[in-house]
Design an enzyme around this catalytic site. Structure first.
Site, PDB file in Angstrom:
ATOM      1  N   ARG A  70       0.832  -1.197   0.000  1.00  0.00           N
ATOM      2  CA  ARG A  70       0.000   0.000   0.000  1.00  0.00           C
ATOM      3  C   ARG A  70       0.872   1.254   0.000  1.00  0.00           C
ATOM      4  NH1 ARG A  70      -1.865   0.798   4.381  1.00  0.00           N
ATOM      5  NH2 ARG A  70      -1.390  -1.125   5.490  1.00  0.00           N
ATOM      6  N   TYR A 198      -1.445  -3.558  -7.064  1.00  0.00           N
ATOM      7  CA  TYR A 198      -1.213  -4.373  -5.869  1.00  0.00           C
ATOM      8  C   TYR A 198      -2.298  -4.261  -4.801  1.00  0.00           C
ATOM      9  CZ  TYR A 198       1.499  -7.204  -2.748  1.00  0.00           C
ATOM     10  OH  TYR A 198       1.917  -8.239  -1.960  1.00  0.00           O
ATOM     11  N   LYS A 207      -9.703  -2.149   1.341  1.00  0.00           N
ATOM     12  CA  LYS A 207      -9.442  -0.997   2.218  1.00  0.00           C
ATOM     13  C   LYS A 207     -10.193   0.247   1.741  1.00  0.00           C
ATOM     14  CE  LYS A 207      -6.290  -3.523   4.294  1.00  0.00           C
ATOM     15  NZ  LYS A 207      -6.474  -4.085   5.612  1.00  0.00           N
ATOM     16  N   HIS A 227     -11.038  -2.122  11.236  1.00  0.00           N
ATOM     17  CA  HIS A 227      -9.942  -2.983  10.771  1.00  0.00           C
ATOM     18  C   HIS A 227      -9.755  -4.112  11.778  1.00  0.00           C
ATOM     19  CE1 HIS A 227      -5.451  -3.088   9.344  1.00  0.00           C
ATOM     20  NE2 HIS A 227      -6.194  -3.920   8.659  1.00  0.00           N
ATOM     21  N   SER A 249      -1.891  -3.770  10.029  1.00  0.00           N
ATOM     22  CA  SER A 249      -1.557  -4.740   8.979  1.00  0.00           C
ATOM     23  C   SER A 249      -0.296  -5.505   9.354  1.00  0.00           C
ATOM     24  CB  SER A 249      -1.295  -4.014   7.656  1.00  0.00           C
ATOM     25  OG  SER A 249      -2.414  -3.278   7.267  1.00  0.00           O
ATOM     26  N   CYS A 251       0.248  -7.772  11.640  1.00  0.00           N
ATOM     27  CA  CYS A 251       0.508  -7.976  13.077  1.00  0.00           C
ATOM     28  C   CYS A 251      -0.184  -9.238  13.589  1.00  0.00           C
ATOM     29  CB  CYS A 251       0.043  -6.776  13.885  1.00  0.00           C
ATOM     30  SG  CYS A 251       1.097  -5.334  13.675  1.00  0.00           S
ATOM     31  N   ASP A 276      -9.816  -9.535   8.665  1.00  0.00           N
ATOM     32  CA  ASP A 276      -9.279  -8.191   8.403  1.00  0.00           C
ATOM     33  C   ASP A 276     -10.262  -7.052   8.688  1.00  0.00           C
ATOM     34  OD1 ASP A 276      -7.057  -6.613   7.516  1.00  0.00           O
ATOM     35  OD2 ASP A 276      -8.029  -6.312   5.592  1.00  0.00           O
ATOM     36  N   ARG A 365       1.826 -12.147  -0.580  1.00  0.00           N
ATOM     37  CA  ARG A 365       0.462 -12.407  -0.090  1.00  0.00           C
ATOM     38  C   ARG A 365      -0.140 -13.645  -0.713  1.00  0.00           C
ATOM     39  NH1 ARG A 365      -1.859  -8.685   3.851  1.00  0.00           N
ATOM     40  NH2 ARG A 365      -0.217  -7.146   4.085  1.00  0.00           N
TER      41      ARG A 365
HETATM   42  O1  SAT Z   1      -2.574  -4.477   0.662  1.00  0.00           O
HETATM   43  S1  SAT Z   1      -3.647  -4.596   1.676  1.00  0.00           S
HETATM   44  O2  SAT Z   1      -4.065  -3.254   2.081  1.00  0.00           O
HETATM   45  O3  SAT Z   1      -4.784  -5.285   1.118  1.00  0.00           O
HETATM   46  C1  SAT Z   1      -3.085  -5.480   2.983  1.00  0.00           C
HETATM   47  C2  SAT Z   1      -2.952  -4.759   4.255  1.00  0.00           C
HETATM   48  O4  SAT Z   1      -2.259  -3.759   4.327  1.00  0.00           O
HETATM   49  O5  SAT Z   1      -3.546  -5.205   5.248  1.00  0.00           O
HETATM   50 MN    MN Z   2      -5.551  -5.201   6.973  1.00  0.00          MN
END
Ligand code: SAT
Ligand code: MN
Length: 584
Positions: A70, A198, A207, A227, A249, A251, A276, A365
């Site tokens: 991100r 991405y 998000k 979140h 994110s 964690c 998430d 991922r």
């Molecule tokens: O790239 S994402 O935003 O989907 C993953 C994350 O940061 O939790």
């Molecule tokens: Mn997340």
């Protein structure tokens, strides 16, 4: 395929006029369509088939090397009034935002196909679900959105029935970091993303919609878009509690959501609702209920193994899209801490050389469907969601924050959430390991001014007498040599059990100026190799250091100026006063 919904038809036409694609394709979400896309992407090299014997229906996608996470510094919220986005967001005026994006999107799909993806966030028959349509020129986005959301004809039917939807426009553009922007227009329920292919930058349901736009809508409509993972914990007696936990994110939300009870916790069962995002509503009885708006997981791969997360480890052996992992000589996916196999090719496709750094990108991922998760909850599809007993905040803190503590009440809990800090991770571009404030783990995702957001959180206290209790956890405490004090992973169930015991009024706690700490005997440590000193460090707090921490929280809160809710300021004052008194 097209639609009988005029507003959708018109928007698609408008976008096509601007971006000038060669053709327009409406996604129906069917299995046949997915197979066609997958085959075409294998032909074009967008997807590389992995070993189909050991990893059936698994594919690898390599993103552009400049496009691996991100991009918070390129993410904007566009509102008339800059104050509405707060110091926690980057702002642009809607006029400037549209002018900038129109210039980027102008003719950008020439020679490409424009895909129209209707999707629903949440169970299709849920009153809490919300829909969107993403227009993209990326087939990678199409196949990922099919896993991550309820996508296609059934979502379109719901959109036609609702008559409204979030508009998401995405193009990979030239993948030039200088021409990469992610803009949100909450008043218009619109998202525009250019120049990245991405994850959260491109899969706009996640998000951008389910957190940034949804948090804005939630404030207007009286609910919360958070979140948070959602997990069900079933005791040996068959009683299930649902808990929602907010961590930044990378964690460990996915690991906690799929936790496997260790041998010592015989009879416990854990069910995943989501890993998430949680949408939280109060029902007519004032009970908080949660749905997971997503249908799949976009989880961090490195570190996943049979010990840390066997459910995920098994889940991703089939029907999975891997992004930016390494491969073995047998063409199996490989990542750091997989604990089996060796890398032959790194995430960039080069022969593996340890001198080049990790074989898999640290933010590599997996995209996998929730229904393939061995511990997927039978209530994950329930239209009314599940009742929430506790909300848990946490971050990655080497020092200071104890293993667990409970907020004194809702108002104090909001302060605890607002004060969350965590070390940054590879999930966003920028430095890793830097402690920053990440209130409610929403720093990158709250679509409006945090001051207004805390006000909204506080307002729940007036609406219900039986709100969930609020807790804070920290799995990441280290000793002076950098060893983790707590084993984490499955053993975290021991802490969750204390949380449930508190919710059920089964145990007392120790009142301290920071909140309520567990009595040592109330955390089950049977069969755990943990020494007294470590346990003491984990379950206690240094009040002097905590005072300094709360002063820093106070400074952070002041940066929100006059908009900061008075109640939150009062709560902070009270905590400071208690800390001063304790210091004598
Ligand atoms: O790239 S994402 O935003 O989907 C993953 C994350 O940061 O939790
Ligand atoms: Mn997340």
């Amino acid at each position: 395929m097209t639609t009988k919904l005029q507003s959708l038809r018109e928007w698609v036409e408008q976008v096509a006029d601007l971006t000038r694609p060669d053709q327009i394709y409406w996604c129906d979400g069917s299995e046949a369509e997915n197979q066609r896309f997958t085959a075409a992407m294998c032909d074009s090299g967008d997807l590389l088939p992995l070993n189909q014997e050991t990893y059936p229906n698994c594919y690898l996608h390599r993103s552009d090397p400049s496009d691996v996470a991100r991009v918070e510094h390129l993410t904007f919220i566009c509102t008339d009034d800059e104050e509405d986005v707060g110091p926690n967001n980057l702002w642009m005026s809607p006029a400037d935002g549209h002018a900038k994006m129109d210039a980027l999107f102008d003719g950008c799909m020439q020679g490409r196909t424009m895909y129209v993806i209707p999707y629903c966030m949440g169970p299709l028959d849920s009153p809490y679900a919300r829909c969107g349509v993403e227009i993209t020129d990326s087939p990678y986005v199409v196949v990922n959105m099919r896993i991550m959301t309820r996508m296609g004809a059934s979502a379109l039917a719901r959109i036609e029935q609702d008559g409204n939807f979030v508009k998401g426009l995405h193009s990979t553009g030239e993948l030039d970091p200088e021409r990469r922007f992610i803009l949100h227009f909450p008043a218009e329920l619109e998202i525009q993303s250019y120049g990245s292919g991405y994850g959260g930058n491109a899969l706009l349901g996640k998000k951008c919609h389910a957190l940034r736009i949804a948090s804005w809508q939630a404030r207007q409509e009286g609910w919360l878009a958070e979140h948070m993972l959602i997990v069900g914990l079933e005791s040996p007696e068959g009683e299930t509690h649902y808990v929602a936990c907010a961590f930044p994110s990378a964690c460990g939300k996915t690991n906690l959501a799929m936790l496997i009870p260790p041998e010592s916790q015989q009879g416990w069962k854990v069910w995943t609702l989501g890993d998430d995002i949680a949408w939280l509503h109060l029902d007519e009885n004032g009970q908080m209920r949660a749905i997971n708006p997503e249908a799949g997981y976009f989880g961090v791969v490195p570190g996943t193994n049979a010990k840390t997360n066997k459910n995920a480890f098994d889940l991703i052996t089939r029907d999975t899209i891997f992004t930016n992992v390494a491969t073995t000589a047998d063409n199996e996916p490989w990542w750091e801490d997989k604990k089996e196999g060796t890398p032959a090719t790194d995430w960039l496709g080069r022969p593996f050389d340890a001198g080049n750094g990790p074989a898999a990108h640290p933010n590599s991922r997996f995209t996998a469907s929730a229904v393939n998760n061995p511990c997927y909850s039978s209530l994950a599809e329930a239209p009314d969601g599940v009742p929430i007993s506790a909300l848990v905040f946490g971050g990655r803190r080497k020092e200071l924050a104890p293993l667990v503590y409970e907020a004194k009440n809702w108002r104090h809990g909001v302060l605890v959430g607002a004060g969350v800090a965590s070390e940054t991770t590879a999930a966003a571009t920028g430095a890793v390991g830097v402690v920053r404030r990440d209130p409610m783990a929403m720093k990158p995702f709250c679509g409006y001014n945090f001051a207004d957001y805390w006000n909204h959180w506080l307002s729940f206290a007036e609406r219900s007498e039986n709100l969930p209790r609020i807790f804070h956890v920290n799995w990441f405490r280290q000793d002076s040599e950098g060893n983790f004090l707590w084993p984490g992973f499955g053993e975290n169930l021991r802490v969750l059990r204390w949380i449930i015991d508190r919710c059920e009024h089964r145990v007392d706690a120790i009142e301290t100026p920071i909140g309520l700490l567990p009595k040592k005997d109330n955390i089950d440590i049977v069969d755990l190799e943990i020494d007294e000193a470590a346990l003491h460090a984990l379950l206690s707090v240094n009040l002097e250091q905590w005072k300094a921490e709360m002063e820093s929280v106070g400074e952070y809160l002041s940066s929100f100026g006059a908009r900061l809710p008075v109640e939150l300021q009062l709560e902070h004052d009270e905590v400071m006063q208690a800390l001063r008194e304790a210091a004598g």
